[in-house]
Motif scaffolding. Sequence first.
Motif, PDB file in Angstrom:
ATOM      1  N   UNK A 132     -28.680 -12.594  11.398  1.00 26.02           N
ATOM      2  CA  UNK A 132     -27.561 -12.336  10.806  1.00 26.02           C
ATOM      3  C   UNK A 132     -27.251 -10.728  10.327  1.00 26.02           C
ATOM      4  N   UNK A 133     -28.414 -10.231  10.613  1.00 29.21           N
ATOM      5  CA  UNK A 133     -28.353  -8.526  10.524  1.00 29.21           C
ATOM      6  C   UNK A 133     -28.785  -8.054   9.287  1.00 29.21           C
ATOM      7  N   UNK A 134     -28.207  -8.668   8.101  1.00 30.90           N
ATOM      8  CA  UNK A 134     -28.719  -8.136   6.704  1.00 30.90           C
ATOM      9  C   UNK A 134     -28.535  -9.314   5.645  1.00 30.90           C
ATOM     10  N   UNK A 135     -28.874  -9.381   4.528  1.00 26.71           N
ATOM     11  CA  UNK A 135     -28.419 -10.098   3.467  1.00 26.71           C
ATOM     12  C   UNK A 135     -26.723 -10.244   3.327  1.00 26.71           C
ATOM     13  N   UNK A 136     -26.439  -9.089   3.409  1.00 25.14           N
ATOM     14  CA  UNK A 136     -24.853  -8.968   3.192  1.00 25.14           C
ATOM     15  C   UNK A 136     -24.140  -9.850   4.392  1.00 25.14           C
ATOM     16  N   UNK A 137     -24.645  -9.555   5.589  1.00 17.59           N
ATOM     17  CA  UNK A 137     -23.963 -10.244   6.709  1.00 17.59           C
ATOM     18  C   UNK A 137     -23.933 -11.806   6.580  1.00 17.59           C
ATOM     19  N   UNK A 138     -25.489 -12.237   6.132  1.00 16.01           N
ATOM     20  CA  UNK A 138     -25.435 -13.503   5.715  1.00 16.01           C
ATOM     21  C   UNK A 138     -24.749 -14.175   4.681  1.00 16.01           C
ATOM     22  N   UNK A 139     -24.554 -13.200   3.619  1.00 19.16           N
ATOM     23  CA  UNK A 139     -23.351 -13.775   2.482  1.00 19.16           C
ATOM     24  C   UNK A 139     -22.042 -13.859   3.218  1.00 19.16           C
ATOM     25  N   UNK A 140     -21.870 -12.817   3.989  1.00 20.25           N
ATOM     26  CA  UNK A 140     -20.108 -12.961   4.520  1.00 20.25           C
ATOM     27  C   UNK A 140     -20.145 -14.257   5.299  1.00 20.25           C
ATOM     28  N   UNK A 141     -21.081 -14.692   6.068  1.00 20.04           N
ATOM     29  CA  UNK A 141     -21.097 -15.608   6.959  1.00 20.04           C
ATOM     30  C   UNK A 141     -20.884 -16.779   5.996  1.00 20.04           C
ATOM     31  N   UNK A 142     -21.638 -17.073   5.103  1.00 19.69           N
ATOM     32  CA  UNK A 142     -21.839 -18.095   4.154  1.00 19.69           C
ATOM     33  C   UNK A 142     -20.251 -18.168   3.496  1.00 19.69           C
ATOM     34  N   UNK A 143     -19.753 -17.183   3.062  1.00 17.17           N
ATOM     35  CA  UNK A 143     -18.444 -17.246   2.320  1.00 17.17           C
ATOM     36  C   UNK A 143     -17.264 -17.495   3.344  1.00 17.17           C
ATOM     37  N   UNK A 144     -17.503 -17.204   4.530  1.00 17.92           N
ATOM     38  CA  UNK A 144     -16.433 -17.761   5.551  1.00 17.92           C
ATOM     39  C   UNK A 144     -16.447 -19.200   5.740  1.00 17.92           C
ATOM     40  N   UNK A 145     -17.777 -19.668   5.811  1.00 18.06           N
ATOM     41  CA  UNK A 145     -18.121 -21.333   5.916  1.00 18.06           C
ATOM     42  C   UNK A 145     -17.740 -21.768   4.736  1.00 18.06           C
ATOM     43  N   UNK A 146     -17.684 -21.335   3.736  1.00 21.62           N
ATOM     44  CA  UNK A 146     -17.515 -21.965   2.301  1.00 21.62           C
ATOM     45  C   UNK A 146     -16.115 -22.098   2.215  1.00 21.62           C
ATOM     46  N   UNK A 147     -15.299 -20.780   2.442  1.00 19.15           N
ATOM     47  CA  UNK A 147     -13.857 -20.828   2.361  1.00 19.15           C
ATOM     48  C   UNK A 147     -13.230 -21.624   3.439  1.00 19.15           C
ATOM     49  N   UNK A 148     -13.543 -21.762   4.542  1.00 17.83           N
ATOM     50  CA  UNK A 148     -13.031 -22.783   5.805  1.00 17.83           C
ATOM     51  C   UNK A 148     -13.244 -24.412   5.119  1.00 17.83           C
ATOM     52  N   UNK A 149     -14.518 -24.387   4.519  1.00 17.13           N
ATOM     53  CA  UNK A 149     -14.658 -25.793   4.065  1.00 17.13           C
ATOM     54  C   UNK A 149     -13.640 -26.318   3.051  1.00 17.13           C
ATOM     55  N   UNK A 150     -13.473 -25.454   2.035  1.00 15.91           N
ATOM     56  CA  UNK A 150     -12.819 -25.410   0.971  1.00 15.91           C
ATOM     57  C   UNK A 150     -11.311 -25.703   1.268  1.00 15.91           C
ATOM     58  N   UNK A 151     -10.790 -24.855   2.331  1.00 16.11           N
ATOM     59  CA  UNK A 151      -9.149 -24.812   2.668  1.00 16.11           C
ATOM     60  C   UNK A 151      -9.242 -26.380   3.415  1.00 16.11           C
ATOM     61  N   UNK A 152     -10.072 -26.660   4.149  1.00 17.23           N
ATOM     62  CA  UNK A 152      -9.740 -28.188   4.716  1.00 17.23           C
ATOM     63  C   UNK A 152      -9.885 -29.158   3.692  1.00 17.23           C
ATOM     64  N   UNK A 153     -10.843 -28.957   2.829  1.00 18.26           N
ATOM     65  CA  UNK A 153     -10.681 -30.120   1.661  1.00 18.26           C
ATOM     66  C   UNK A 153      -9.378 -29.927   1.080  1.00 18.26           C
ATOM     67  N   UNK A 154      -8.908 -28.958   0.611  1.00 19.79           N
ATOM     68  CA  UNK A 154      -7.682 -28.709  -0.266  1.00 19.79           C
ATOM     69  C   UNK A 154      -6.282 -29.388   0.724  1.00 19.79           C
ATOM     70  N   UNK A 155      -6.398 -28.970   2.246  1.00 18.95           N
ATOM     71  CA  UNK A 155      -5.525 -29.315   2.959  1.00 18.95           C
ATOM     72  C   UNK A 155      -5.416 -30.870   3.015  1.00 18.95           C
ATOM     73  N   UNK A 156      -6.527 -31.653   3.060  1.00 17.01           N
ATOM     74  CA  UNK A 156      -6.883 -33.105   3.106  1.00 17.01           C
ATOM     75  C   UNK A 156      -6.521 -33.813   1.953  1.00 17.01           C
ATOM     76  N   UNK A 157      -6.804 -33.008   0.699  1.00 18.36           N
ATOM     77  CA  UNK A 157      -6.626 -33.771  -0.574  1.00 18.36           C
ATOM     78  C   UNK A 157      -5.415 -33.502  -1.036  1.00 18.36           C
ATOM     79  N   UNK A 158      -4.448 -32.962  -0.316  1.00 15.56           N
ATOM     80  CA  UNK A 158      -3.012 -32.539  -0.572  1.00 15.56           C
ATOM     81  C   UNK A 158      -2.060 -33.012   0.451  1.00 15.56           C
ATOM     82  N   UNK A 159      -2.547 -33.709   1.599  1.00 24.00           N
ATOM     83  CA  UNK A 159      -1.905 -34.220   2.604  1.00 24.00           C
ATOM     84  C   UNK A 159      -1.102 -35.412   2.377  1.00 24.00           C
ATOM     85  N   UNK A 160      -1.231 -36.326   1.290  1.00 26.52           N
ATOM     86  CA  UNK A 160      -0.745 -37.593   1.265  1.00 26.52           C
ATOM     87  C   UNK A 160       0.655 -37.297   1.138  1.00 26.52           C
TER      88      UNK A 160
END
Length: 161
Positions: A5-33
Motif C-alpha cells: 500500500x505504500x503507507x498507512x495513509x494509502x491503506x486508509x484511503x484504500x479501506x475508505x474507498x472499499x467501505x464507501x463502495x460497499x455502503x453505496x451498494x447497500x444503500x442502492x439495494x436497500x432502497x431499490x424496492x
Amino acid sequence: MYAAYGSKHDLYLKALERYGAHEATKAQQGLADTGPALPALRDFLLSYVDAALADPERTGCMVTHGVMERVPGDVEAAQRLRTALGSLEETFFELLLRARTSGELTPGTDVRSAARFMVTFTQGLRVMEKAADRSYLTQAVDQALKAFPRSLGQSGSPTGG
C-alpha cells in the motif's frame, strides 16, 4: 503492508474507498424496492439504527468518522468522503424522485434539496447511534420524514398510516 500500500495513509484511503463502495451498494439495494418510497426510506434508516445497536462496541460509520476526523486537513480523504456522500445523495435523490413521481410527495418537492437533507440527517443519525437508544433514534427518523411535503391523500405518518 508498505510494499502493498505504500503507507498507512494509502491503506486508509484504500479501506475508505472499499467501505464507501460497499455502503453505496447497500444503500442502492436497500432502497431499490419498487413499493412505496417513503416507507422504504424509513426501513432503510432503521436498518442503520439496528446495525449500530447490534454492535456492542458501537464502532460507527467509517465515512462519518472520516468526515469528523480527516476533513478538511486530508485532501485525499476528503475527496473520497465526498464521493461516498455524493453516492448516498444520488441514491436518496432517485428514491425521492420516485416518491414525487408516484404521488407520495407533492409535485413541487425539491428532491435534490430533500436528498441533501437526508444525507445530512443520516450523518447525524450515525453520530447519535453511539449515544442513544432505539426509541430515541426511531423518533428522530420519524420526525425527519415528516419534513417531506405529502400529496393530498397521503398521510403525514412516515409509515403511511
